[in-house]
Design a protein around this motif. Sequence first.
Motif, PDB file in Angstrom:
ATOM      1  N   VAL A  40      32.856  65.073  53.469  1.00 25.46           N
ATOM      2  CA  VAL A  40      32.162  65.577  52.405  1.00 25.46           C
ATOM      3  C   VAL A  40      31.099  64.751  51.540  1.00 25.46           C
ATOM      4  CG1 VAL A  40      32.189  65.618  49.709  1.00 25.46           C
ATOM      5  CG2 VAL A  40      34.294  66.655  51.264  1.00 25.46           C
ATOM      6  N   GLY A  41      30.421  63.415  51.887  1.00 24.13           N
ATOM      7  CA  GLY A  41      30.050  62.382  51.434  1.00 24.13           C
ATOM      8  C   GLY A  41      28.981  62.497  52.331  1.00 24.13           C
ATOM      9  N   GLN A  42      29.093  63.142  53.626  1.00 30.30           N
ATOM     10  CA  GLN A  42      27.668  63.113  54.151  1.00 30.30           C
ATOM     11  C   GLN A  42      27.331  63.917  53.808  1.00 30.30           C
ATOM     12  OE1 GLN A  42      26.958  65.265  57.166  1.00 30.30           O
ATOM     13  NE2 GLN A  42      28.939  66.257  56.944  1.00 30.30           N
ATOM     14  N   ALA A  43      27.850  65.191  54.256  1.00 29.01           N
ATOM     15  CA  ALA A  43      26.996  66.185  53.727  1.00 29.01           C
ATOM     16  C   ALA A  43      26.501  66.328  52.119  1.00 29.01           C
ATOM     17  CB  ALA A  43      28.143  67.887  53.115  1.00 29.01           C
ATOM     18  N   ALA A  44      26.830  65.703  51.225  1.00 17.72           N
ATOM     19  CA  ALA A  44      26.432  65.438  49.779  1.00 17.72           C
ATOM     20  C   ALA A  44      25.553  64.565  50.314  1.00 17.72           C
ATOM     21  CB  ALA A  44      27.682  64.703  48.942  1.00 17.72           C
ATOM     22  N   ASP A  45      25.174  63.899  50.718  1.00 18.65           N
ATOM     23  CA  ASP A  45      23.834  62.598  51.110  1.00 18.65           C
ATOM     24  C   ASP A  45      23.070  63.937  51.773  1.00 18.65           C
ATOM     25  OD1 ASP A  45      25.417  60.655  49.629  1.00 18.65           O
ATOM     26  OD2 ASP A  45      25.423  59.621  51.340  1.00 18.65           O
ATOM     27  N   SER A  46      22.817  64.552  52.278  1.00 18.93           N
ATOM     28  CA  SER A  46      22.599  64.969  53.369  1.00 18.93           C
ATOM     29  C   SER A  46      22.139  65.875  52.220  1.00 18.93           C
ATOM     30  CB  SER A  46      22.946  65.975  55.005  1.00 18.93           C
ATOM     31  OG  SER A  46      23.493  65.036  55.471  1.00 18.93           O
ATOM     32  N   LEU A  47      22.636  67.108  52.083  1.00 19.71           N
ATOM     33  CA  LEU A  47      21.771  67.540  50.661  1.00 19.71           C
ATOM     34  C   LEU A  47      20.802  67.086  50.126  1.00 19.71           C
ATOM     35  CD1 LEU A  47      24.816  69.756  49.478  1.00 19.71           C
ATOM     36  CD2 LEU A  47      22.393  70.627  50.529  1.00 19.71           C
ATOM     37  N   HIS A  48      20.996  65.621  49.055  1.00 23.16           N
ATOM     38  CA  HIS A  48      20.259  65.545  48.046  1.00 23.16           C
ATOM     39  C   HIS A  48      19.349  64.290  49.069  1.00 23.16           C
ATOM     40  CE1 HIS A  48      19.028  62.554  45.076  1.00 23.16           C
ATOM     41  NE2 HIS A  48      19.036  61.326  45.923  1.00 23.16           N
ATOM     42  N   VAL A  49      19.578  64.333  49.806  1.00 23.72           N
ATOM     43  CA  VAL A  49      17.849  63.815  50.999  1.00 23.72           C
ATOM     44  C   VAL A  49      17.570  65.212  51.351  1.00 23.72           C
ATOM     45  CG1 VAL A  49      17.085  62.733  53.140  1.00 23.72           C
ATOM     46  CG2 VAL A  49      19.108  61.514  51.759  1.00 23.72           C
ATOM     47  N   ILE A  50      17.457  66.336  51.457  1.00 23.91           N
ATOM     48  CA  ILE A  50      17.148  67.580  51.660  1.00 23.91           C
ATOM     49  C   ILE A  50      16.872  67.916  50.168  1.00 23.91           C
ATOM     50  CG2 ILE A  50      16.613  69.694  52.691  1.00 23.91           C
ATOM     51  CD1 ILE A  50      19.647  68.384  54.577  1.00 23.91           C
ATOM     52  N   THR A  51      16.718  68.228  49.167  1.00 23.36           N
ATOM     53  CA  THR A  51      16.371  68.535  47.895  1.00 23.36           C
ATOM     54  C   THR A  51      16.018  67.965  47.111  1.00 23.36           C
ATOM     55  OG1 THR A  51      18.914  69.258  47.512  1.00 23.36           O
ATOM     56  CG2 THR A  51      18.528  70.401  48.769  1.00 23.36           C
ATOM     57  N   GLY A  52      16.322  66.612  47.041  1.00 19.16           N
ATOM     58  CA  GLY A  52      16.012  65.759  45.803  1.00 19.16           C
ATOM     59  C   GLY A  52      17.382  66.453  44.973  1.00 19.16           C
TER      60      GLY A  52
END
Length: 288
Positions: free
Chosen positions: A252-264
């Motif tokens: 979950v953590g890596q997915a959440a961090d990826s979403l943050h990097v992609i979308t801001g």
Amino acid sequence: MTLVGLLGEGIAESLTPPMHRREAEQLGLDYEYRVIDIAETGETLDELPRIMRRIREEGYDAINVTHPFKQLIIEHLGGLSPSAERLGAVNLVVFDGDDSIGHNTDWSGFRTAVDHGIGGLQRRSLVQVGAGGAGAATAYALLTLGVEQLCIADIQESRARALVERFRTAFPDSRLETAAMGGLDAVLAATDGVVHATPTGMELSPGLPFDLTALAPSAWVAEVVYLPLETELLREARRRGHRALDGGMMAVGQAADSLHVITGLEPDRDRMRRHFLELIAREERVDA
């Protein structure tokens, strides 16, 4: 629309795509997430340059990257984030015009998991079993948390030594060492916690990766495997009274961090964890 994909092999059952889709919907985004599985397309590792050209031509904004491309993809990128460069592995590529930057959110996902799941428990001296791709990310995360002593063991002792040498210069205030798998009892007896970062415990690789009997009662256990969510290791650790952290926290953590990097945008991690557990329960019902 934001177009994102997951590039890998044998990834049909990955929970990363549904996690991204659901959270993006909750955030009100026009967000499409596709799976690029070379096991389905029949492509080979040697065709990565052509795969990357196709991804660029189809207008992807970003792709998550998993086995077996996390290291191979680096030579096809325009640059790396500092953490991806130190790790020598990428699990996220963001495209910006003609540029492509590789990131690594595996380590930050695990760091968040340890912070939330282990909390205030002692983590001065730790042992990690596994020095592969996942092990590089978890070791890096632990060292950024200020672990004073980290002992790494792997069935391939040369791989453990290489990982220690990779991080020794970057973390001069931490003591890094290796241990042989056959001599784990002595280091486990003196550790505050142990991190498991090998495939043992997955559905196709059942069993215990090491003996827990040497662990002190106060020691905690963290897992990276999340299918099944409760591995034999976690079941045995909990039976013995150890605090245990499942691999789903890192997923979950890596997915959440990826979403943050992609979308801001900042994803709701608790909401993503609840959705992850729903997905796991669904998988278990299908398997039953």
